[in-house]
Design an enzyme around this catalytic site. Structure first.
Site, short mmCIF file in Angstrom:
data_model
loop_
_atom_site.label_atom_id
_atom_site.label_comp_id
_atom_site.label_asym_id
_atom_site.label_seq_id
_atom_site.Cartn_x
_atom_site.Cartn_y
_atom_site.Cartn_z
N HIS A 29 -7.91 -5.07 -0.56
CA HIS A 29 -6.67 -4.31 -0.37
C HIS A 29 -5.69 -4.97 0.60
CE1 HIS A 29 -4.33 -0.67 -0.96
NE2 HIS A 29 -4.17 -0.55 0.36
N ASP A 79 -10.34 -4.19 -4.91
CA ASP A 79 -9.68 -3.26 -4.00
C ASP A 79 -10.49 -1.97 -3.91
OD1 ASP A 79 -7.93 -1.43 -2.74
OD2 ASP A 79 -6.19 -2.51 -3.48
N SER A 119 0.84 -1.20 0.00
CA SER A 119 0.00 0.00 0.00
C SER A 119 0.88 1.26 0.00
CB SER A 119 -0.96 -0.06 1.19
OG SER A 119 -1.95 0.94 1.11
#
Length: 221
Positions: free
Chosen positions: A194, A163, A113
């Protein structure tokens, strides 16, 4: 042995030496928003058992949560801060290689991320600092005015089609941009969201095992 020592341009970090320093790469572990230097240690050990691990904590706080650079809103990055933090991180990795005596030419980023985004930024802004990268759920951090030459750099991208944070076109644009910069890019899509799941880990481990085997064979030629 696990260490946490003071370095110039200090990041809170953990360093785990390689079991065989002559062979193993150093994995640069970069957490997601709200993470710490401990978050990805187990992931690093699963990806490359015995590798050296350099795991950093982001220096920017967002509502008390560590990040590697500021953002103005969800998916809207502070580009000036991103560039500053990218160079700061790259300089730290090079300094750490001297301090901990690992091969600066054999550093592979493992980012999730926000950590994946600054790893991608490092590839684009500081080519040569990373020998490769595994990017879990990244997005395109910015579009450089001039593409770097990433010939010989291998990148694995894993992303979820569901996501809710990173739109699929963002990941596709990142992969395309890296390919245009002559990086070797492998993109894996799964049906998840995610978070890092078992499929992310399995595919990432298979990819990096193949890359390390190829590198070893090339060294023997």
């Amino acid at each position: 042995m696990d260490t946490n020592k003071s370095l110039p341009q200090k990041f809170v970090h953990r360093f785990v030496p390689a079991e065989d320093a002559a062979q193993a790469p150093t994995l640069l572990l970069l957490h997601g928003t709200g993470g710490t230097e401990d978050d990805l240690l187990d992931l690093g050990k699963m990806l490359v058992p015995g590798a050296a691990l350099l795991s950093l904590r982001g220096k920017v706080l967002e509502n008390g949560m560590p990040r590697f650079f500021r953002r103005l809103a969800e998916g809207v990055f502070d580009l000036e801060d991103l560039r500053f933090r990218t160079h700061e991180l790259a300089d730290f990795v090079q300094t750490a290689s001297q301090f901990y005596h690992f091969d600066a030419a054999n550093v592979i980023a493992v980012g999730y991320s926000n950590g994946a985004n600054i790893a991608a930024s490092t590839l684009l802004l500081r080519p040569g600092v990373l020998a490769g990268a595994l990017l879990f759920h990244p997005m395109l951090p910015f579009i450089p005015e001039q593409l770097p030459d990433l010939q010989g750099t291998a990148v694995f991208i894993s992303a979820g089609r569901r996501d809710p944070i990173v739109p699929q076109p963002q990941t596709e644009k990142l992969a395309q941009l890296l390919q245009e910069a002559h990086a070797t890019v492998t993109t894996h899509w799964h049906e998840g969201g995610h978070s890092i799941n078992h499929e992310d880990v399995r595919q990432g481990r298979t990819w990096i095992k193949a890359r390390l085997k190829l590198a070893a064979q090339t060294d023997l030629i």
